[in-house]
Design a protein around this motif. Structure first.
Motif, PDB file in Angstrom:
ATOM      1  N   GLY A  51       0.818  -1.212   0.000  1.00  0.00           N
ATOM      2  CA  GLY A  51       0.000   0.000   0.000  1.00  0.00           C
ATOM      3  C   GLY A  51       0.849   1.257   0.000  1.00  0.00           C
ATOM      4  N   VAL A  52       1.881   1.266   0.817  1.00  0.00           N
ATOM      5  CA  VAL A  52       2.775   2.430   0.858  1.00  0.00           C
ATOM      6  C   VAL A  52       3.523   2.576  -0.460  1.00  0.00           C
ATOM      7  N   ALA A  53       4.010   1.467  -1.004  1.00  0.00           N
ATOM      8  CA  ALA A  53       4.716   1.509  -2.288  1.00  0.00           C
ATOM      9  C   ALA A  53       3.787   1.988  -3.404  1.00  0.00           C
ATOM     10  N   TRP A  54       2.524   1.569  -3.354  1.00  0.00           N
ATOM     11  CA  TRP A  54       1.546   2.017  -4.358  1.00  0.00           C
ATOM     12  C   TRP A  54       1.368   3.536  -4.291  1.00  0.00           C
ATOM     13  N   MET A  55       1.244   4.042  -3.060  1.00  0.00           N
ATOM     14  CA  MET A  55       1.046   5.484  -2.897  1.00  0.00           C
ATOM     15  C   MET A  55       2.272   6.270  -3.373  1.00  0.00           C
ATOM     16  N   VAL A  56       3.468   5.780  -3.024  1.00  0.00           N
ATOM     17  CA  VAL A  56       4.694   6.483  -3.434  1.00  0.00           C
ATOM     18  C   VAL A  56       4.842   6.451  -4.946  1.00  0.00           C
ATOM     19  N   THR A  57       4.595   5.279  -5.538  1.00  0.00           N
ATOM     20  CA  THR A  57       4.700   5.157  -6.996  1.00  0.00           C
ATOM     21  C   THR A  57       3.686   6.059  -7.685  1.00  0.00           C
ATOM     22  N   TRP A  58       2.485   6.071  -7.156  1.00  0.00           N
ATOM     23  CA  TRP A  58       1.438   6.909  -7.756  1.00  0.00           C
ATOM     24  C   TRP A  58       1.820   8.387  -7.682  1.00  0.00           C
ATOM     25  N   ARG A  69      -2.275   5.937 -14.731  1.00  0.00           N
ATOM     26  CA  ARG A  69      -2.858   7.146 -15.302  1.00  0.00           C
ATOM     27  C   ARG A  69      -4.330   6.911 -15.621  1.00  0.00           C
ATOM     28  N   ALA A  70      -4.661   5.695 -16.089  1.00  0.00           N
ATOM     29  CA  ALA A  70      -6.051   5.367 -16.419  1.00  0.00           C
ATOM     30  C   ALA A  70      -6.913   5.281 -15.157  1.00  0.00           C
ATOM     31  N   LEU A  71      -6.327   4.832 -14.052  1.00  0.00           N
ATOM     32  CA  LEU A  71      -7.089   4.728 -12.807  1.00  0.00           C
ATOM     33  C   LEU A  71      -7.391   6.095 -12.191  1.00  0.00           C
ATOM     34  N   GLY A  72      -6.532   7.030 -12.428  1.00  0.00           N
ATOM     35  CA  GLY A  72      -6.758   8.387 -11.924  1.00  0.00           C
ATOM     36  C   GLY A  72      -6.700   8.443 -10.403  1.00  0.00           C
ATOM     37  N   ASP A  73      -7.723   9.061  -9.814  1.00  0.00           N
ATOM     38  CA  ASP A  73      -7.736   9.223  -8.362  1.00  0.00           C
ATOM     39  C   ASP A  73      -8.063   7.932  -7.614  1.00  0.00           C
ATOM     40  N   TRP A  74      -8.457   6.897  -8.328  1.00  0.00           N
ATOM     41  CA  TRP A  74      -8.701   5.614  -7.671  1.00  0.00           C
ATOM     42  C   TRP A  74      -7.417   5.030  -7.084  1.00  0.00           C
ATOM     43  N   ASN A  75      -6.271   5.504  -7.552  1.00  0.00           N
ATOM     44  CA  ASN A  75      -4.996   5.065  -6.979  1.00  0.00           C
ATOM     45  C   ASN A  75      -4.926   5.393  -5.487  1.00  0.00           C
ATOM     46  N   ALA A  77      -7.492   5.543  -3.432  1.00  0.00           N
ATOM     47  CA  ALA A  77      -8.362   4.580  -2.751  1.00  0.00           C
ATOM     48  C   ALA A  77      -7.699   3.211  -2.656  1.00  0.00           C
ATOM     49  N   ILE A  78      -6.997   2.803  -3.693  1.00  0.00           N
ATOM     50  CA  ILE A  78      -6.322   1.502  -3.678  1.00  0.00           C
ATOM     51  C   ILE A  78      -5.213   1.489  -2.633  1.00  0.00           C
ATOM     52  N   GLY A  79      -4.375   2.515  -2.632  1.00  0.00           N
ATOM     53  CA  GLY A  79      -3.277   2.578  -1.668  1.00  0.00           C
ATOM     54  C   GLY A  79      -3.773   2.642  -0.235  1.00  0.00           C
ATOM     55  N   LEU A  80      -4.734   3.511   0.037  1.00  0.00           N
ATOM     56  CA  LEU A  80      -5.277   3.612   1.391  1.00  0.00           C
ATOM     57  C   LEU A  80      -6.036   2.350   1.782  1.00  0.00           C
ATOM     58  N   GLY A  81      -6.708   1.727   0.823  1.00  0.00           N
ATOM     59  CA  GLY A  81      -7.411   0.482   1.099  1.00  0.00           C
ATOM     60  C   GLY A  81      -6.464  -0.623   1.532  1.00  0.00           C
ATOM     61  N   LEU A  82      -5.316  -0.723   0.871  1.00  0.00           N
ATOM     62  CA  LEU A  82      -4.318  -1.721   1.261  1.00  0.00           C
ATOM     63  C   LEU A  82      -3.756  -1.433   2.654  1.00  0.00           C
ATOM     64  N   ILE A  83      -3.515  -0.179   2.954  1.00  0.00           N
ATOM     65  CA  ILE A  83      -2.980   0.188   4.263  1.00  0.00           C
ATOM     66  C   ILE A  83      -4.019  -0.078   5.362  1.00  0.00           C
ATOM     67  N   VAL A  84      -5.267   0.278   5.103  1.00  0.00           N
ATOM     68  CA  VAL A  84      -6.333   0.019   6.088  1.00  0.00           C
ATOM     69  C   VAL A  84      -6.516  -1.479   6.286  1.00  0.00           C
TER      70      VAL A  84
END
Length: 94
Positions: A51-58, A69-75, A77-84
């Motif tokens: 989750g942290v790596a996803w957020m940093v990469t994004w 880029r296609a996911l947009g702001d859903w990135n 939600a994905i990163g925070l969802g993994l962390i939660v």
């Protein structure tokens, strides 16, 4: 003076009853919270790190990665969802 047989059997019945109640409590506790939870850290640590790596990469390189880029702001939600999900997993660890 020796104890009567009735008195001895009453004490034995009381001990047997307390043993059975204790065994029942142990089985109920084992059913509610199984002891084998060694897998939990092996799941929540990588989940949180991903989750942290996803957020940093994004935040650093989403413009260069097509699917991000296609996911947009859903990135977010994905990163925070993994962390939660990682924090929720931590509550299961003994």
């Amino acid at each position: 003076m020796p104890e009567s047989r009735v008195r001895k059997s009453a004490v034995e019945k009381k001990k047997a009853k307390s043993r059975s109640e204790l065994a029942e409590q142990r089985s109920e506790t084992a059913r509610l919270a199984p002891a084998g939870r060694s897998w939990v850290p092996a799941v929540f640590l990588p989940l949180g790190l991903i989750g942290v790596a996803w957020m940093v990469t994004w935040n650093l390189a989403y413009e260069h990665i097509g699917f991000m880029r296609a996911l947009g702001d859903w990135n977010l939600a994905i990163g925070l969802g993994l962390i939660v999900a990682s924090f929720v997993g931590m509550t299961m660890w003994k």
